[in-house]
Design a protein around this motif. Structure first.
Motif, short mmCIF file in Angstrom:
data_model
loop_
_atom_site.label_atom_id
_atom_site.label_comp_id
_atom_site.label_asym_id
_atom_site.label_seq_id
_atom_site.Cartn_x
_atom_site.Cartn_y
_atom_site.Cartn_z
N LEU A 146 0.94 -1.12 -0.02
CA LEU A 146 -0.10 0.10 -0.11
C LEU A 146 0.76 1.00 -0.11
N GLY A 147 2.18 1.02 0.18
CA GLY A 147 3.06 2.09 0.25
C GLY A 147 3.18 2.99 1.30
N VAL A 148 2.83 2.29 2.52
CA VAL A 148 2.81 2.85 4.00
C VAL A 148 4.13 2.13 4.64
N GLY A 149 4.68 1.41 4.06
CA GLY A 149 5.81 0.69 5.15
C GLY A 149 5.66 0.01 6.19
N ASP A 150 5.95 0.10 7.09
CA ASP A 150 5.65 -0.67 8.51
C ASP A 150 4.52 -0.13 9.16
N PHE A 151 3.69 0.77 8.60
CA PHE A 151 2.54 1.34 9.49
C PHE A 151 1.79 0.30 10.20
N PHE A 152 1.44 -0.84 9.56
CA PHE A 152 0.47 -2.04 10.18
C PHE A 152 1.48 -2.83 11.07
N SER A 153 2.85 -3.07 10.88
CA SER A 153 3.52 -4.05 11.59
C SER A 153 3.95 -3.21 12.78
N SER A 154 4.38 -2.08 12.81
CA SER A 154 4.82 -1.17 13.78
C SER A 154 3.55 -1.14 14.84
N ALA A 155 2.37 -1.11 14.27
CA ALA A 155 1.41 -0.89 15.21
C ALA A 155 0.97 -2.03 16.24
N HIS A 156 1.71 -3.12 15.99
CA HIS A 156 1.65 -4.25 16.43
C HIS A 156 2.83 -4.84 17.10
N ILE A 157 3.85 -3.74 17.58
CA ILE A 157 4.78 -4.13 18.41
C ILE A 157 4.45 -3.69 19.86
N ILE A 158 4.06 -4.38 20.72
CA ILE A 158 3.68 -3.96 22.02
C ILE A 158 4.72 -4.03 23.27
N PRO A 159 5.15 -3.20 23.85
CA PRO A 159 6.35 -3.35 24.90
C PRO A 159 5.99 -4.09 25.96
N LEU A 246 -8.23 -4.06 9.69
CA LEU A 246 -7.42 -3.70 8.53
C LEU A 246 -8.52 -3.31 7.56
N SER A 247 -9.62 -3.53 7.76
CA SER A 247 -10.89 -3.09 6.71
C SER A 247 -11.04 -1.62 7.22
N TYR A 248 -10.87 -1.39 8.47
CA TYR A 248 -11.16 -0.17 8.89
C TYR A 248 -10.05 0.87 8.46
N TRP A 249 -8.94 0.34 8.67
CA TRP A 249 -7.71 1.26 8.40
C TRP A 249 -7.71 1.36 6.94
N SER A 293 -5.51 1.29 22.40
CA SER A 293 -5.72 2.73 22.30
C SER A 293 -5.51 3.26 20.68
N THR A 294 -4.98 2.20 19.81
CA THR A 294 -4.67 2.73 18.70
C THR A 294 -6.06 2.95 17.85
N LYS A 295 -5.81 4.06 17.00
CA LYS A 295 -6.85 4.82 16.44
C LYS A 295 -7.13 3.98 14.94
N LEU A 296 -8.30 4.02 14.73
CA LEU A 296 -8.55 3.21 13.33
C LEU A 296 -8.88 4.45 12.50
N GLU A 297 -7.82 4.90 12.07
CA GLU A 297 -7.97 6.10 11.15
C GLU A 297 -7.33 5.67 9.93
N PRO A 298 -8.29 6.06 8.40
CA PRO A 298 -7.43 5.42 7.41
C PRO A 298 -5.93 5.54 7.25
N VAL A 299 -5.45 4.85 6.61
CA VAL A 299 -3.78 4.96 6.58
C VAL A 299 -3.39 6.01 5.53
N PRO A 300 -2.31 6.57 5.60
CA PRO A 300 -1.98 7.56 4.63
C PRO A 300 -1.31 6.86 3.15
N SER A 301 -2.60 6.33 2.48
CA SER A 301 -2.15 5.45 1.24
C SER A 301 -2.82 6.06 0.08
N ASP A 302 -2.27 6.50 -0.96
CA ASP A 302 -3.32 7.05 -2.20
C ASP A 302 -4.09 5.96 -2.71
#
Length: 347
Positions: A146-159, A246-249, A293-302
């Motif tokens: 989608l051209g957003v790099g690690d947007f999804f994968s980084s959101a699933h790194i939980i300390p 992922l559908s929301y995002w 707490s991750t917000k389900l806002e559309p990803v910055p993908s054209d």
């Protein structure tokens, strides 16, 4: 003519840019994807051991399982008819039992587990870790496509300090033989539903039928355990499905496809050769979630920005006009609908 699901089969070891394109196309068109299991992410021994441990869980004495009954954090054991995945349609809850593992911290489950399987605790943890690693690999590739790099994968790194509140779930399921559970022709083993998280990994056993997906033409089609071309692989392919988040995002670009588990195919010609619903059915699912707490806002993908639903497609995120939901809010909403009595008891 038998209905077919036409789910794509993808080998993740190919050229990564090409694999990313294939995954995005499959997520758009199907919402389900077969990932060839060639022994790299999971060996055949890993899979066999996981199903062996699954049987041990369900063979545990009832008192042990009841001691681990599911709580509103979505962890623990559920018995027959405890869960109703399609509450608007089902007259009877699902014909299955399940055990949900939440996070492990330093190899220890953060919940009660049956004494009978306590010796396998570290192995459950290892399997969950492998599942999460594969999910992040797939999420990264979807982001790449989608051209957003690690947007999804980084959101699933939980300390680790937030791990206790993780919503990811490793779930073991057992559907008893139909002959042992009286049911009507209208009943299903698991009601029609979409998955609540980001992506789901599903592991199944050869020969065990029942899973169906709802196609674009509003008909049900079976999902073979071993589609053509994978019969000689070390293990059946891992079935991936896109979840609600992922559908929301992606504002509906990625499909969170409705699916169910039936006693017998709706039509006789829907049967998959070599598969049967006569015996018990075991499956293992890993539901991958971001931090709550991750917000389900559309990803910055054209591609997402330019997507417009066509035909009879409904608004991908019906809550977006009121507010931006968080991943945790969405999960809570879905769990309350599924386990209404559990939440009522906690009031």
């Amino acid at each position: 003519m038998a209905a077919t699901s036409h789910i794509p089969i993808i080998d993740l070891s190919g050229d990564q840019a090409d694999v990313a394109r294939q995954l995005v196309k499959a997520a758009e068109e199907h919402g389900f994807i077969y990932i060839r299991n060639l022994g790299k992410d999971f060996t055949p021994l890993d899979i066999d051991e996981a199903f062996y441990m699954s049987q041990k869980i369900f063979d545990a004495p009832l008192e042990e399982k009841k001691r681990c009954s599911i709580q509103t954090n979505n962890r623990g054991w559920t018995g027959m008819h405890s869960e109703t995945l399609d509450p608007k349609t089902q007259q009877v809850g699902d014909y299955k039992e399940a055990f949900n593992f939440g996070p492990f911290i330093r190899g220890r489950a953060q919940q009660p587990i049956p004494d009978s399987v306590s010796q396998y605790e570290i192995r459950f943890n290892d399997f969950a870790d492998s599942c999460h690693a594969l999910c992040r690999k797939i999420l990264y590739l979807l982001g790449l496509g989608l051209g957003v790099g690690d947007f999804f994968s980084s959101a699933h790194i939980i300390p680790e300090e937030l791990m206790e509140s993780s919503h990811s779930i490793l779930r073991f399921l057992r559907y008893p033989p139909p002959s042992s559970t009286p049911h009507s022709s209208d009943d299903v083993r698991a009601g029609a539903h979409s998955d609540y998280g980001s992506v789901t990994l599903l592991f199944r056993l050869k020969g065990q039928a029942g899973l169906e997906i709802l196609k674009n033409d509003n008909t049900w089609a079976p999902v073979p355990v071993c589609p053509a071309g994978t019969e000689n692989d070390p293990s059946p392919p891992i079935l991936i499905n896109i979840g609600d988040l992922l559908s929301y995002w992606t504002n509906g670009l990625f499909r969170s496809t409705v699916h169910r588990v039936v006693f017998t195919p709706e039509q006789g010609d829907n049967r998959v050769s070599g598969e049967s619903s006569d015996g018990p059915r075991y499956s293992i699912a890993f539901f991958c979630h971001p931090e709550g707490s991750t917000k389900l806002e559309p990803v910055p993908s054209d591609k997402v920005k330019n997507f417009r639903a066509t035909g009879d497609a409904v608004e991908a995120n019906p809550y977006s006009k009121r507010k931006t939901m968080t991943a945790g809010e969405h999960l809570d909403m879905r769990l309350r609908a599924t386990y209404g009595n559990l939440y009522d008891e906690k009031k």
